[in-house]
Design a protein around this motif. Structure first.
Motif, mmCIF file in Angstrom:
data_model
loop_
_atom_site.group_PDB
_atom_site.id
_atom_site.type_symbol
_atom_site.label_atom_id
_atom_site.label_comp_id
_atom_site.label_asym_id
_atom_site.label_seq_id
_atom_site.Cartn_x
_atom_site.Cartn_y
_atom_site.Cartn_z
ATOM 1 N N UNK A 62 0.809 -1.217 0.000
ATOM 2 C CA UNK A 62 0.000 0.000 0.000
ATOM 3 C C UNK A 62 0.846 1.273 0.000
ATOM 4 N N UNK A 63 2.140 1.158 0.318
ATOM 5 C CA UNK A 63 3.023 2.323 0.371
ATOM 6 C C UNK A 63 3.277 2.908 -1.019
ATOM 7 N N UNK A 64 2.934 2.184 -2.068
ATOM 8 C CA UNK A 64 3.085 2.710 -3.422
ATOM 9 C C UNK A 64 1.888 3.601 -3.818
ATOM 10 N N UNK A 65 0.781 3.485 -3.102
ATOM 11 C CA UNK A 65 -0.412 4.280 -3.415
ATOM 12 C C UNK A 65 -0.216 5.800 -3.367
ATOM 13 N N UNK A 66 0.666 6.348 -2.537
ATOM 14 C CA UNK A 66 0.838 7.804 -2.542
ATOM 15 C C UNK A 66 1.263 8.391 -3.891
ATOM 16 N N UNK A 67 1.704 7.548 -4.802
ATOM 17 C CA UNK A 67 1.990 8.042 -6.155
ATOM 18 C C UNK A 67 0.756 8.620 -6.820
ATOM 19 N N UNK A 68 -0.402 8.057 -6.505
ATOM 20 C CA UNK A 68 -1.644 8.469 -7.167
ATOM 21 C C UNK A 68 -2.730 8.948 -6.196
ATOM 22 N N UNK A 69 -2.482 8.812 -4.896
ATOM 23 C CA UNK A 69 -3.510 9.146 -3.912
ATOM 24 C C UNK A 69 -2.862 9.736 -2.650
ATOM 25 N N UNK A 70 -3.035 11.038 -2.439
ATOM 26 C CA UNK A 70 -2.414 11.679 -1.272
ATOM 27 C C UNK A 70 -2.998 11.177 0.051
ATOM 28 N N UNK A 71 -4.229 10.726 0.051
ATOM 29 C CA UNK A 71 -4.833 10.190 1.273
ATOM 30 C C UNK A 71 -4.115 8.923 1.740
ATOM 31 N N UNK A 72 -3.347 8.317 0.868
ATOM 32 C CA UNK A 72 -2.600 7.110 1.244
ATOM 33 C C UNK A 72 -1.461 7.426 2.207
ATOM 34 N N UNK A 73 -0.979 8.658 2.211
ATOM 35 C CA UNK A 73 0.130 9.004 3.117
ATOM 36 C C UNK A 73 -0.303 8.856 4.576
ATOM 37 N N UNK A 74 -1.353 9.557 5.021
ATOM 38 C CA UNK A 74 -1.783 9.309 6.403
ATOM 39 C C UNK A 74 -2.401 7.917 6.571
ATOM 40 N N UNK A 75 -2.986 7.398 5.511
ATOM 41 C CA UNK A 75 -3.607 6.075 5.590
ATOM 42 C C UNK A 75 -2.617 4.973 5.941
ATOM 43 N N UNK A 76 -1.500 4.905 5.224
ATOM 44 C CA UNK A 76 -0.522 3.845 5.522
ATOM 45 C C UNK A 76 0.180 4.109 6.852
ATOM 46 N N UNK A 77 0.368 5.382 7.197
ATOM 47 C CA UNK A 77 0.994 5.704 8.485
ATOM 48 C C UNK A 77 0.129 5.236 9.648
ATOM 49 N N UNK A 78 -1.139 5.618 9.634
ATOM 50 C CA UNK A 78 -2.057 5.216 10.716
ATOM 51 C C UNK A 78 -2.244 3.702 10.722
ATOM 52 N N UNK A 79 -2.359 3.103 9.535
ATOM 53 C CA UNK A 79 -2.488 1.649 9.451
ATOM 54 C C UNK A 79 -1.278 0.947 10.038
ATOM 55 N N UNK A 80 -0.100 1.428 9.712
ATOM 56 C CA UNK A 80 1.133 0.841 10.241
ATOM 57 C C UNK A 80 1.213 1.037 11.757
ATOM 58 N N UNK A 81 0.843 2.211 12.222
ATOM 59 C CA UNK A 81 0.868 2.498 13.654
ATOM 60 C C UNK A 81 -0.061 1.546 14.410
ATOM 61 N N UNK A 82 -1.278 1.390 13.930
ATOM 62 C CA UNK A 82 -2.237 0.478 14.577
ATOM 63 C C UNK A 82 -1.740 -0.965 14.494
ATOM 64 N N UNK A 83 -1.252 -1.360 13.328
ATOM 65 C CA UNK A 83 -0.747 -2.732 13.158
ATOM 66 C C UNK A 83 0.423 -2.999 14.106
ATOM 67 N N UNK A 84 1.338 -2.044 14.222
ATOM 68 C CA UNK A 84 2.484 -2.237 15.116
ATOM 69 C C UNK A 84 2.068 -2.262 16.579
ATOM 70 N N UNK A 85 1.024 -1.519 16.923
ATOM 71 C CA UNK A 85 0.478 -1.607 18.286
ATOM 72 C C UNK A 85 -0.079 -3.006 18.546
ATOM 73 N N UNK A 86 -0.818 -3.539 17.588
ATOM 74 C CA UNK A 86 -1.377 -4.886 17.719
ATOM 75 C C UNK A 86 -0.262 -5.917 17.808
ATOM 76 N N UNK A 87 0.758 -5.760 16.972
ATOM 77 C CA UNK A 87 1.866 -6.719 16.952
ATOM 78 C C UNK A 87 2.649 -6.740 18.259
ATOM 79 N N UNK A 88 2.605 -5.651 18.999
ATOM 80 C CA UNK A 88 3.303 -5.603 20.276
ATOM 81 C C UNK A 88 2.798 -6.705 21.198
ATOM 82 N N UNK A 89 1.536 -7.072 21.056
ATOM 83 C CA UNK A 89 0.957 -8.108 21.901
ATOM 84 C C UNK A 89 1.189 -9.513 21.358
ATOM 85 N N UNK A 90 1.691 -9.619 20.140
ATOM 86 C CA UNK A 90 1.922 -10.946 19.567
ATOM 87 C C UNK A 90 3.414 -11.183 19.326
ATOM 88 N N UNK A 91 3.971 -10.518 18.326
ATOM 89 C CA UNK A 91 5.374 -10.796 17.999
ATOM 90 C C UNK A 91 6.155 -9.519 17.694
#
Length: 156
Positions: A42-71
């Motif tokens: 999804x990090x390639x989407x900012x080439x065509x969609x500016x909303x992807x910049x905060x989108x992948x950042x927030x998605x990664x932040x949430x995913x990394x928070x979740x991963x803290x409880x697993x691996x």
């Protein structure tokens, strides 16, 4: 910011989290020294969609928070990994084409993320950097181009 922008960013963030959650059973193949995190496509989407910049950042932040409880790697990955994704997405948005757009996430993840991955896995830095960059190249170069193709067709 308008509703359409926020909606797109939210959908992209949710997709990132879902893709990471689907990768959890694969363990170190998705999150270790050899990591192919398909969500990074999804990090390639900012080439065509500016909303992807905060989108992948927030998605990664949430995913990394979740991963803290697993691996996950804890706070360093939550903050550091998410900021690497944010900077990579921003730099990708400034690239003139998809071939150059692949470079920021590959280079940044290879150089920065491998700092803590090599430390936590007690592995040499340069081989870890090479495998993370290679995994990112696969995720962004192969899967990212598929995502970009589908996205461009869907918004027409």
């Amino acid at each position: 910011m308008n509703t359409r922008f926020l909606t797109k960013a939210s959908v992209i963030a949710a997709l990132y989290v879902i893709l990471v959650a689907l990768e959890i059973p694969f363990g170190t193949l998705a999150f270790g020294p050899i990591q192919i995190r398909v969500a990074e496509a999804l990090v390639l989407l900012p080439l065509v969609e500016t909303a992807a910049i905060p989108g992948v950042f927030i998605g990664c932040l949430i995913a990394n928070l979740i991963l803290t409880f697993t691996s996950g790697f804890g706070l360093i990955d939550i903050i550091g990994g998410s900021l690497v994704t944010l900077v990579a997405a921003f730099l990708t948005s400034k690239m003139p084409n998809k071939f150059l757009g692949i470079l920021p996430p590959v280079i940044l993840n290879g150089i920065v993320v491998s700092l803590w991955v090599s430390y936590f896995f007690n592995m040499p830095y340069w081989p870890t950097a090479a495998t993370i960059a290679l995994g990112e190249l696969i995720a962004v170069g192969l899967f990212g181009n598929i995502v970009l193709y589908i996205y461009e067709r869907a918004i027409r």
